[in-house]
Design a protein around this motif. Structure first.
Motif, short mmCIF file in Angstrom:
data_model
loop_
_atom_site.label_atom_id
_atom_site.label_comp_id
_atom_site.label_asym_id
_atom_site.label_seq_id
_atom_site.Cartn_x
_atom_site.Cartn_y
_atom_site.Cartn_z
N SER A 2 0.83 -1.19 0.00
CA SER A 2 0.00 0.00 0.00
C SER A 2 0.87 1.24 0.00
O SER A 2 2.08 1.18 0.21
N SER A 3 0.21 2.43 -0.19
CA SER A 3 0.97 3.68 -0.18
C SER A 3 1.60 3.94 1.17
O SER A 3 2.72 4.44 1.27
N SER A 4 0.88 3.61 2.26
CA SER A 4 1.45 3.83 3.58
C SER A 4 2.65 2.92 3.83
O SER A 4 3.64 3.32 4.45
N ILE A 130 5.48 -2.30 -16.97
CA ILE A 130 4.77 -1.51 -15.97
C ILE A 130 4.05 -0.38 -16.72
O ILE A 130 4.70 0.51 -17.28
N GLU A 131 2.74 -0.45 -16.73
CA GLU A 131 1.94 0.53 -17.48
C GLU A 131 1.20 1.44 -16.50
O GLU A 131 0.78 1.01 -15.41
N LEU A 132 1.05 2.69 -16.88
CA LEU A 132 0.38 3.66 -16.02
C LEU A 132 -0.24 4.76 -16.87
O LEU A 132 0.05 4.86 -18.08
N HIS A 133 -1.09 5.58 -16.26
CA HIS A 133 -1.63 6.78 -16.89
C HIS A 133 -0.87 7.98 -16.32
O HIS A 133 -1.01 8.28 -15.12
N ALA A 134 -0.08 8.63 -17.14
CA ALA A 134 0.75 9.73 -16.66
C ALA A 134 1.20 10.57 -17.85
O ALA A 134 0.90 10.25 -19.01
N THR A 167 4.15 -1.18 -7.13
CA THR A 167 3.38 -1.70 -6.01
C THR A 167 1.93 -1.79 -6.48
O THR A 167 1.64 -1.61 -7.67
N ASP A 168 1.02 -2.05 -5.57
CA ASP A 168 -0.40 -2.12 -5.96
C ASP A 168 -0.90 -0.78 -6.50
O ASP A 168 -1.78 -0.74 -7.35
N GLU A 169 -0.32 0.32 -6.02
CA GLU A 169 -0.82 1.64 -6.39
C GLU A 169 0.16 2.49 -7.19
O GLU A 169 -0.26 3.42 -7.90
N PHE A 170 1.45 2.19 -7.09
CA PHE A 170 2.45 3.10 -7.62
C PHE A 170 3.40 2.45 -8.62
O PHE A 170 3.77 1.28 -8.48
N ALA A 171 3.79 3.25 -9.60
CA ALA A 171 4.94 2.94 -10.43
C ALA A 171 6.15 3.58 -9.76
O ALA A 171 6.10 4.75 -9.36
N ILE A 172 7.23 2.82 -9.62
CA ILE A 172 8.40 3.27 -8.87
C ILE A 172 9.60 3.37 -9.81
O ILE A 172 9.93 2.42 -10.52
N MET A 173 10.24 4.54 -9.80
CA MET A 173 11.52 4.73 -10.47
C MET A 173 12.51 5.21 -9.43
O MET A 173 12.24 6.20 -8.74
N SER A 174 13.63 4.54 -9.31
CA SER A 174 14.65 4.98 -8.36
C SER A 174 15.99 5.11 -9.06
O SER A 174 16.27 4.41 -10.03
N VAL A 175 16.79 6.04 -8.56
CA VAL A 175 18.12 6.28 -9.10
C VAL A 175 19.12 6.20 -7.95
O VAL A 175 19.01 6.94 -6.97
N GLN A 176 20.07 5.29 -8.08
CA GLN A 176 21.07 5.08 -7.03
C GLN A 176 22.46 5.23 -7.62
O GLN A 176 22.74 4.73 -8.72
N ALA A 237 7.83 8.03 -6.94
CA ALA A 237 6.64 7.16 -6.91
C ALA A 237 5.47 7.89 -7.56
O ALA A 237 5.08 8.96 -7.10
N ILE A 238 4.90 7.30 -8.61
CA ILE A 238 3.81 7.90 -9.38
C ILE A 238 2.62 6.95 -9.38
O ILE A 238 2.78 5.75 -9.66
N PRO A 239 1.40 7.43 -9.08
CA PRO A 239 0.23 6.54 -9.10
C PRO A 239 0.05 5.86 -10.45
O PRO A 239 0.24 6.50 -11.50
N LEU A 240 -0.29 4.59 -10.43
CA LEU A 240 -0.54 3.86 -11.68
C LEU A 240 -1.77 4.40 -12.40
O LEU A 240 -1.81 4.44 -13.63
N SER A 241 -2.76 4.85 -11.63
CA SER A 241 -3.98 5.43 -12.19
C SER A 241 -4.17 6.81 -11.61
O SER A 241 -3.78 7.07 -10.45
#
Length: 244
Positions: A2-4, A130-134, A167-176, A237-241
């Motif tokens: 979840s987001s939390s 990983i598909e999303l609306h953005a 995740t269930d709600e988010f598309a995640i992009m990280s840069v390390q 972190a960007i919402p998938l929808s």
């Protein structure tokens, strides 16, 4: 997840810490909007006057001085444009998109700079798309800002890893990156538009501010993942929808 749960996975990603930071940045938005209008007009006048004087100037030394004035005025104008993006960001143009395409576009843009300083860019992504609306253009800008920040931190050599996940709600992009890391005292201020952890003369911290602004416009967030310290890792972190 979840987001939390996503937010609690990092010390610097706690909701209370995000809320305080976002309130501070909202206040800076109001300051930035007013200051941008006041500063932009004088800069435009300086740039146009220097450009006009260059047309008839034949003395090489004076031409150099006028060109320097013009270039510095335009540099200031570009900073004001970044401030305006922070203060009044355009609404995202939401459409179906794929995270892999956004990452690929970012890599194409960043590879020349990475090669120039002998830094390795690496992409880690799941086999499933990983598909999303953005707004794909805005997310490419945000991810590019994170990569550019890592390149400037490394300066030479090293490795930068872009990781895609969901995740269930988010598309995640990280840069390390494996550079000097992010000091604990800087975690809460690195997204401020007037903060720079670099030496004087290398510009303000607008890149990370752009990332935060774009994330907020999408209903998402960006934060430092302190669990990988001493390495530096920033998560977008960007919402998938779209959120209603």
């Amino acid at each position: 997840m979840s987001s939390s749960e996503m937010e609690s996975s990092s010390d610097s990603g706690s909701p209370d810490r995000h809320s305080l930071r976002d309130e501070k940045l909202a206040s800076l938005k109001r300051l930035a909007y007013g200051a941008s209008h006041e500063i932009n007009n004088p800069l435009a006048n300086i740039a146009s006057r220097a450009q006009a004087l260059l047309v008839d100037e034949t003395n090489p030394d004076r031409r150099h001085e006028l060109a320097t004035i013009y270039a510095q005025a335009m540099r200031g104008h570009e900073m004001i444009a970044d401030l305006m993006l922070f203060a009044r960001p355009p609404l995202p143009q939401l459409a179906p998109c794929r995270l892999s395409d956004i990452a690929a576009d970012t890599l194409r843009q960043m590879l020349p700079a990475a090669r120039q300083q002998h830094t390795v860019l690496k992409l880690e992504a799941p086999e499933t798309e990983i598909e999303l609306h953005a707004d794909a253009n805005q997310l490419t800008l945000a991810l590019g800002a994170l990569v550019r920040n890592a390149l400037e931190a490394l300066q030479k050599g090293g490795q930068i890893v872009i990781t895609l996940a969901e995740t269930d709600e988010f598309a995640i992009m990280s840069v390390q990156d494996d550079g000097p890391g992010i000091p604990a005292e800087a975690i809460d201020v690195i997204f401020d538009p007037f903060h720079s952890g670099r030496e004087a003369g290398r510009g303000l911290g607008f890149g990370l501010t752009k990332c935060w602004t774009i994330a907020q416009a999408h209903g998402g967030n960006t934060y430092v993942d302190s669990t990988v310290a001493p390495l530096a890792k920033i998560v977008l972190a960007i919402p998938l929808s779209p959120r209603t």
